[in-house]
Design an enzyme around this catalytic site. Structure first.
Site, PDB file in Angstrom:
ATOM      1  N   HIS A  35       3.394 -13.428 -22.573  1.00  0.00           N
ATOM      2  CA  HIS A  35       3.381 -14.894 -22.668  1.00  0.00           C
ATOM      3  C   HIS A  35       2.215 -15.357 -23.547  1.00  0.00           C
ATOM      4  O   HIS A  35       2.368 -16.245 -24.384  1.00  0.00           O
ATOM      5  CB  HIS A  35       3.225 -15.539 -21.290  1.00  0.00           C
ATOM      6  CG  HIS A  35       4.504 -15.692 -20.517  1.00  0.00           C
ATOM      7  ND1 HIS A  35       5.599 -16.362 -21.001  1.00  0.00           N
ATOM      8  CD2 HIS A  35       4.827 -15.288 -19.257  1.00  0.00           C
ATOM      9  CE1 HIS A  35       6.561 -16.355 -20.077  1.00  0.00           C
ATOM     10  NE2 HIS A  35       6.122 -15.704 -19.006  1.00  0.00           N
ATOM     11  N   GLN A  84       2.585 -21.023 -20.168  1.00  0.00           N
ATOM     12  CA  GLN A  84       3.712 -21.626 -19.438  1.00  0.00           C
ATOM     13  C   GLN A  84       3.431 -23.049 -18.980  1.00  0.00           C
ATOM     14  O   GLN A  84       4.354 -23.792 -18.647  1.00  0.00           O
ATOM     15  CB  GLN A  84       4.082 -20.765 -18.226  1.00  0.00           C
ATOM     16  CG  GLN A  84       4.642 -19.406 -18.619  1.00  0.00           C
ATOM     17  CD  GLN A  84       4.920 -18.561 -17.400  1.00  0.00           C
ATOM     18  OE1 GLN A  84       4.028 -17.919 -16.876  1.00  0.00           O
ATOM     19  NE2 GLN A  84       6.147 -18.564 -16.932  1.00  0.00           N
ATOM     20  N   HIS A 129       3.995  -8.611 -18.588  1.00  0.00           N
ATOM     21  CA  HIS A 129       4.812  -9.828 -18.717  1.00  0.00           C
ATOM     22  C   HIS A 129       3.932 -11.030 -19.070  1.00  0.00           C
ATOM     23  O   HIS A 129       4.282 -11.826 -19.951  1.00  0.00           O
ATOM     24  CB  HIS A 129       5.561 -10.031 -17.390  1.00  0.00           C
ATOM     25  CG  HIS A 129       6.398 -11.265 -17.282  1.00  0.00           C
ATOM     26  ND1 HIS A 129       7.769 -11.231 -17.153  1.00  0.00           N
ATOM     27  CD2 HIS A 129       6.061 -12.586 -17.251  1.00  0.00           C
ATOM     28  CE1 HIS A 129       8.227 -12.465 -17.064  1.00  0.00           C
ATOM     29  NE2 HIS A 129       7.211 -13.312 -17.112  1.00  0.00           N
ATOM     30  N   GLU A 130       2.771 -11.139 -18.399  1.00  0.00           N
ATOM     31  CA  GLU A 130       1.878 -12.294 -18.649  1.00  0.00           C
ATOM     32  C   GLU A 130       1.170 -12.176 -19.997  1.00  0.00           C
ATOM     33  O   GLU A 130       1.012 -13.180 -20.700  1.00  0.00           O
ATOM     34  CB  GLU A 130       0.840 -12.441 -17.524  1.00  0.00           C
ATOM     35  CG  GLU A 130       1.382 -12.567 -16.104  1.00  0.00           C
ATOM     36  CD  GLU A 130       2.491 -13.580 -15.924  1.00  0.00           C
ATOM     37  OE1 GLU A 130       2.669 -14.461 -16.779  1.00  0.00           O
ATOM     38  OE2 GLU A 130       3.211 -13.460 -14.915  1.00  0.00           O
ATOM     39  N   CYS A 134      11.402 -14.849 -14.618  1.00  0.00           N
ATOM     40  CA  CYS A 134      10.316 -15.621 -15.224  1.00  0.00           C
ATOM     41  C   CYS A 134      10.467 -17.077 -14.808  1.00  0.00           C
ATOM     42  O   CYS A 134      11.575 -17.616 -14.831  1.00  0.00           O
ATOM     43  CB  CYS A 134      10.383 -15.502 -16.745  1.00  0.00           C
ATOM     44  SG  CYS A 134       9.085 -16.399 -17.607  1.00  0.00           S
ATOM     45  N   LEU A 135       9.365 -17.708 -14.452  1.00  0.00           N
ATOM     46  CA  LEU A 135       9.405 -19.121 -14.053  1.00  0.00           C
ATOM     47  C   LEU A 135       9.854 -20.002 -15.227  1.00  0.00           C
ATOM     48  O   LEU A 135      10.339 -21.106 -15.014  1.00  0.00           O
ATOM     49  CB  LEU A 135       8.035 -19.568 -13.538  1.00  0.00           C
ATOM     50  CG  LEU A 135       7.561 -18.885 -12.246  1.00  0.00           C
ATOM     51  CD1 LEU A 135       6.137 -19.305 -11.911  1.00  0.00           C
ATOM     52  CD2 LEU A 135       8.495 -19.203 -11.089  1.00  0.00           C
ATOM     53  N   GLY A 137       3.142 -14.405 -10.813  1.00  0.00           N
ATOM     54  CA  GLY A 137       2.216 -14.507 -11.936  1.00  0.00           C
ATOM     55  C   GLY A 137       2.456 -15.786 -12.704  1.00  0.00           C
ATOM     56  O   GLY A 137       3.501 -16.431 -12.539  1.00  0.00           O
TER      57      GLY A 137
HETATM   58  O1  GNR Z   1       7.403 -14.692 -10.452  1.00  0.00           O
HETATM   59  C1  GNR Z   1       7.620 -13.815 -11.286  1.00  0.00           C
HETATM   60  N1  GNR Z   1       8.217 -12.670 -10.903  1.00  0.00           N
HETATM   61  C2  GNR Z   1       8.338 -11.565 -11.718  1.00  0.00           C
HETATM   62  C3  GNR Z   1       9.189 -10.554 -11.302  1.00  0.00           C
HETATM   63  C4  GNR Z   1       9.349  -9.420 -12.057  1.00  0.00           C
HETATM   64  C5  GNR Z   1       8.652  -9.286 -13.224  1.00  0.00           C
HETATM   65  C6  GNR Z   1       7.808 -10.289 -13.661  1.00  0.00           C
HETATM   66  C7  GNR Z   1       7.645 -11.412 -12.914  1.00  0.00           C
HETATM   67  S1  GNR Z   1       6.563 -12.651 -13.432  1.00  0.00           S
HETATM   68  C8  GNR Z   1       7.290 -14.062 -12.705  1.00  0.00           C
HETATM   69  C9  GNR Z   1       6.409 -15.280 -12.899  1.00  0.00           C
HETATM   70  C10 GNR Z   1       6.294 -15.584 -14.372  1.00  0.00           C
HETATM   71  O2  GNR Z   1       7.169 -16.076 -15.008  1.00  0.00           O
HETATM   72  N2  GNR Z   1       5.201 -15.237 -14.964  1.00  0.00           N
HETATM   73  O3  GNR Z   1       5.048 -15.421 -16.270  1.00  0.00           O
HETATM   74 NI    NI Z   2       7.050 -15.387 -17.104  1.00  0.00          NI
END
Ligand code: GNR
Ligand code: NI
Length: 185
Positions: free
Chosen positions: A137, A51, A133-134, A91-92, A46
């Site tokens: 953000h 980001q 999660h997104e 998270c990236l 995601g």
């Molecule tokens: O790549 C991602 N893997 C992930 C794994 C478990 C829970 C959430 C994520 S999201 C993350 C990519 C990211 O940072 N999205 O904002």
């Molecule tokens: Ni993230």
């Protein structure tokens, strides 16, 4: 298409609240396409516009094995949450750190797709985790905030240190560009 720079925690840009998209024009479509390319390149499941330093309510997700089921969410809204589940998250914007986070087990989300069509889905599993999660953000939140202050601080300090090292290496690799720009100032 282009691969965009992903901002790293604790960059203050990750704390801002993104604005709803008013019109899905070609510029927004290019941003969506670039975000998808950036997510696949990372690779990640995601990516939120926050980001990549764009304060627009856009997120892309692909939780499929084959990486062939891109989902685009513009102005997403979580309209129902049910249950709780604990999952390991990464998270990236927090490279190299993973920890358990408790969130709703299933969510109902409504959003616009890349063509501006409204869709509403019920999500569970990794998709539900990723949607929450997104959306976090887009509201200026990073999963680290759910961890204990001790863990959050440890992650913050390590990433700040690593970021400084990266900046120093860049200076060693290309000192003339830096000298030139500071001489101009
Ligand atoms: O790549 C991602 N893997 C992930 C794994 C478990 C829970 C959430 C994520 S999201 C993350 C990519 C990211 O940072 N999205 O904002
Ligand atoms: Ni993230």
């Amino acid at each position: 298409m282009a691969i965009l720079d992903v901002v790293t925690y604790p960059d203050p840009r990750l704390t801002r609240v993104a604005e709803p998209v008013k019109l899905i024009d070609n510029k927004i479509k290019k941003l969506v396409d670039d975000m998808a390319e950036t997510m696949y390149d990372a690779p990640g499941v995601g990516l939120a516009a926050t980001q990549v330093s764009e304060l627009k309510r856009i997120m892309v997700i692909d939780v499929s094995e084959e990486k062939n089921q891109l989902r685009v969410f513009i102005n997403p809204e979580i309209i129902k949450k049910e249950g709780t589940a604990v999952n390991e998250e990464g998270c990236l914007s927090v490279p190299g750190f993973y920890d358990k986070v408790e969130r709703a087990e299933t969510v109902m989300v409504t959003a616009l797709d890349r063509d501006g069509q409204r869709f509403t889905i019920n999500a569970s599993g990794l998709l539900a985790v990723c949607i929450q999660h997104e959306v976090d953000h887009l509201d200026g939140h990073v999963f680290v905030e759910y961890l204990s202050p001790l863990k959050a601080n440890r992650i913050k300090n390590k990433l700040v240190k690593r970021q400084r090292e990266i900046e120093r290496e860049a200076e060693v690799a290309a000192p003339r560009r830096r000298v030139a720009s500071s001489a101009r100032a």
